[in-house]
Structures are given as C-alpha cells and as structure tokens.
Design an enzyme around this catalytic site. Structure first.
Site, mmCIF file in Angstrom:
data_model
loop_
_atom_site.group_PDB
_atom_site.id
_atom_site.type_symbol
_atom_site.label_atom_id
_atom_site.label_comp_id
_atom_site.label_asym_id
_atom_site.label_seq_id
_atom_site.Cartn_x
_atom_site.Cartn_y
_atom_site.Cartn_z
ATOM 1 N N SER A 22 -1.002 2.134 -0.402
ATOM 2 C CA SER A 22 0.294 2.750 -0.112
ATOM 3 C C SER A 22 0.663 2.531 1.354
ATOM 4 C CB SER A 22 0.164 4.254 -0.392
ATOM 5 O OG SER A 22 1.396 4.817 -0.707
ATOM 6 N N ALA A 57 5.993 1.894 6.814
ATOM 7 C CA ALA A 57 7.437 1.940 7.045
ATOM 8 C C ALA A 57 7.771 1.148 8.311
ATOM 9 C CB ALA A 57 7.889 3.382 7.195
ATOM 10 N N TYR A 182 13.959 10.350 4.441
ATOM 11 C CA TYR A 182 14.512 9.392 5.400
ATOM 12 C C TYR A 182 15.929 9.002 4.947
ATOM 13 C CZ TYR A 182 9.814 9.697 7.198
ATOM 14 O OH TYR A 182 8.641 10.198 7.704
ATOM 15 N N GLY A 323 -3.176 6.285 -0.791
ATOM 16 C CA GLY A 323 -3.011 6.389 0.654
ATOM 17 C C GLY A 323 -4.300 6.841 1.306
ATOM 18 N N ARG A 324 -4.470 8.145 1.362
ATOM 19 C CA ARG A 324 -5.606 8.700 2.102
ATOM 20 C C ARG A 324 -6.953 8.244 1.561
ATOM 21 N NH1 ARG A 324 -2.983 14.484 1.443
ATOM 22 N NH2 ARG A 324 -2.450 13.385 -0.485
#
Ligand SMILES: Cc1cc2nc3c(=O)[nH]c(=O)nc-3n(C[C@H](O)[C@H](O)[C@H](O)COP(=O)(O)O)c2cc1C
Length: 367
Positions: A22, A57, A182, A323-324
């Site tokens: 991710s 991003a 966002y 992700g993590r």
C-alpha cells in the site's frame, strides 16, 4: 493452489500475485524530491514478494503536498530524483512499481506525524490551502480557499502533467488518490463540499471533479498501462457518502476507463476514527467488486497470509494491499508464500532462501 499467489492482469500489466504494498508517505523528501531514504525503503519493498509496490502519495503541485517532507512530481528535479529510485527498484527488485498521484487539498500544509501532525504553525513555513469549500479539516486547521474554476482547471492539469512525468519515469501503473479526506475525496463528500455550483450538491456534481480529472489523466495514459483510483469507500461518519454512492462513483470511474478501484476508507474530518478490526474494508470492497465488475483491491488490517488468501479465494476482492504489516515484515510476501505453500519470485542474489531453508517447517506442518 493459492488464490493469493495466482497472477492477475490489469490492462496489459501482469502481476505475479495479488499482494500489493500500500502507498505509505515517508515524509522524508526534499522539496518533493526522493532521496536515499526512498532508495532504501522502496528498494526493500521491491523485494518483499508483493507483485506490486505503490509509491506513496506523490503530489501534483507544491502546495498540494501534505507536509514539507512529502513527495511531489511537479518539477524536473522531482522527476529525475524519482526516476533514479524507480530504475534502482526495477534493477534490484521483483515487484512491478506503481505510483499514487495526489493533492492534499485542505489537509495540506501540515506537520509530519512525528512533529505533531497538525496544521503547520507560524514559523513552520505554512502555505495557503485550497478545497471545494472554505471549511477547515477540524479545529485549529487552516481554513482553505474555496476553489474557483481556474483552480479546478489548474489542479486537473497538474494531475495530467504529473501523470506524464510518471510515464516518462517508467511506472507500470498509476493510481489516483481519491481517498482519506484529500482534495478529490473532499469534493465527493457532502461533509466537506457545500458548493452551490456544478461541483457541489447532487452526487453527479460532487463526482464531477474526480470524474473530469480521471478523464483528463486517462486521455494521456495509454490503455495498456493500468490506471485506477483509491477511494474512501466508507466515511464512518453520519452525513457522509453512502455505500450506494461509492458504488455509483466506482461505476462512473469504470466508465471513464479506469482499470481498478482500491477500497480504503475514512479521513474526511480530524474527528473521524477508522475501525481497527481485521479486514474492515472487505464488506464494501466485495460490494464494489460484485456490483461494478471492476478489478478491486482492498486494504486495512490485513495481516495474516490465511486472511489474505481467504479474501481472494472467496471472491471478496481481486487483490489485497498491506501497509503497516509490510513495514513490520518487509518479506511478508515470502513468508506468506511459505505459509500457503506457494512460489514467490526472488531476486537472484537471494535465491538460496527457499525450499531447502523451509523444508523443516514444511515437514513440521505435514506431521
Ligand atoms: C506510515 C503510513 C503512511 C501512509 N501513507 C499513505 C499514502 O501515502 N497514501 C495512502 O493512500 N494511504 C497511506 N497510508 C494508509 C495505508 O496505505 C493503508 O491504507 C492503511 O495503513 C491501512 O492498511 P494497514 O492496516 O495494512 O496498515 C499510510 C499509512 C501509514 C501507516
């Protein structure tokens, strides 16, 4: 035969498995430019066993960055620095490389998480922010300027220019960041978008910014290169977008030629809390996949190989993103392959890790 480790094709891109790293901001860039941190970090993840790594991003204009340390793709220097990193990842790694293009909107001009994570204060070089409406993200956040038609056209063009830079760099896939409060997400959400022109009010109007931007980017990204979007498919907030709206938006983005939707969630205000239970985005991802037919990725508290395997095998999503768990175990893909009895590509320098090393564990499993 593992479903998680079966290949998948997006446009003309073949991924060796359904595991995706991710996108994760590192807050470590120099005026938007990647550096040695990114070389090491992304190089590591390119050998995680995941079929695809999506770069954090990466912002389409300088003022669209979240923090002073966020990546950008708005200058020739940004482009050259990222090109160096991606060439390195492709040389040494096994994963395909994607990029997430973003504009932070009203969440721009903020501190790095380890500096507090709030809005930049006087003396910290804050900058003016923009959003669909002049409503701050939360208490003590900057009040953004409500975007006029020129701002909307400029940001849309900035997405197009950054996409062109991404193509020149050689990215295999491009993802639009339409999530987490966002800019694009803040146009879709009635919580942050209270415009009375063609970009606010009805769902069609709130979708307009995202749709027009996707259309403009699709026009320059050749059809053989996959283009998709990450959505906040659930807002976890009263008065926010509904699951049915997420389905309608996904269908509209598919009609614009997008190849995949990534289901994330949350982030529309500073008070919103995202769930922490395992696979919390799986139910909405399953709806997106079944009701739109677009290739679907899901993220959020997917930690165990068997959990990822079940999501794909049961047809709830086509891909999983981590992700993590990938930061915790940057060889997650290798270890998942071991747990599921599957094969994973390994760079030649590391080929000696494999069946022989794992044999005792496999024997133990069998006994
Ligand atoms: C350090 C960090 C940075 C992140 N940066 C981004 C980002 O750049 N873009 C994005 O869409 N999500 C970002 N996220 C969210 C993750 O991509 C992911 O959706 C989220 O952490 C939930 O997945 P997980 O439970 O596997 O960690 C970030 C998360 C972390 C932990």
């Amino acid at each position: 035969m593992s479903a998680l480790f079966s290949p998948i094709r997006l446009a003309d891109l073949e991924l060796s498995n359904r595991i995706v790293v991710s996108p994760m901001c590192q807050y470590s860039a120099d005026d938007g430019s990647a550096n040695d941190w990114h070389l090491g970090h992304l190089g590591m993840l390119a050998n995680s066993g995941a079929g695809l790594v999506v770069v954090e991003a990466t912002h389409v204009e300088r003022h669209g960055r979240i923090t002073h340390g966020c990546l950008g793709l708005y200058s020739d220097h940004n482009e050259a620095a990222l090109a160096h990193v991606i060439a390195h990842c492709k040389r040494i790694g096994t994963a395909k490389m994607g990029i997430q293009l973003a504009h932070a909107g009203r969440k721009a001009s903020s501190q790095r998480p380890w500096e507090g994570g709030g809005a930049l204060k006087e003396g910290q070089d804050p900058w003016p922010t923009i959003a669909p409406s002049a409503i701050p993200f939360g208490p003590n956040w900057h009040t953004p300027k409500a975007m006029d038609d020129n701002d909307i056209a400029r940001v849309r063009d900035a997405f197009v220019n950054s996409a062109k830079r991404a193509l020149r760099i050689g990215f295999d896939l491009i993802e639009l960041h339409y999530a987490h409060g966002y800019l694009a997400h803040s146009f879709l959400s009635p919580i942050s978008n209270q415009r009375t022109d063609g970009y606010g009010g009805s769902l069609i109007n709130r979708m307009r910014f995202g749709i027009e931007t996707a259309r403009a980017v699709r026009a320059v990204v050749p059809r053989h290169i996959p283009l998709g979007a990450r959505l906040s498919a659930m807002e976890w907030k009263e008065g926010g977008i509904t699951a049915d709206e997420t389905i309608a938006y996904s269908k509209a983005l598919k009609a614009e030629g997008l190849d995949f939707i990534d289901c994330s969630s949350g982030g529309i205000t500073s008070e919103t809390r995202t769930p922490t239970d395992p696979g919390y985005n799986v139910p909405i991802a399953e709806r997106v996949k079944k009701e739109t037919g677009i290739a679907t990725r899901v993220v959020g508290m997917i930690i165990k190989p068997e959990q990822g395997e079940a999501i794909v095998a049961e047809g709830k999503a086509d891909m999983i993103a981590l992700g993590r768990a990938m930061l915790d175990d940057p060889r997650w893909g290798w270890h998942a392959a071991q747990a599921l009895g599957a094969e994973v590509p390994r760079t030649q320098q590391y080929l000696r890790v494999g069946p022989k090393l794992w044999a005792p564990a496999a024997q133990k499993r069998a006994s």
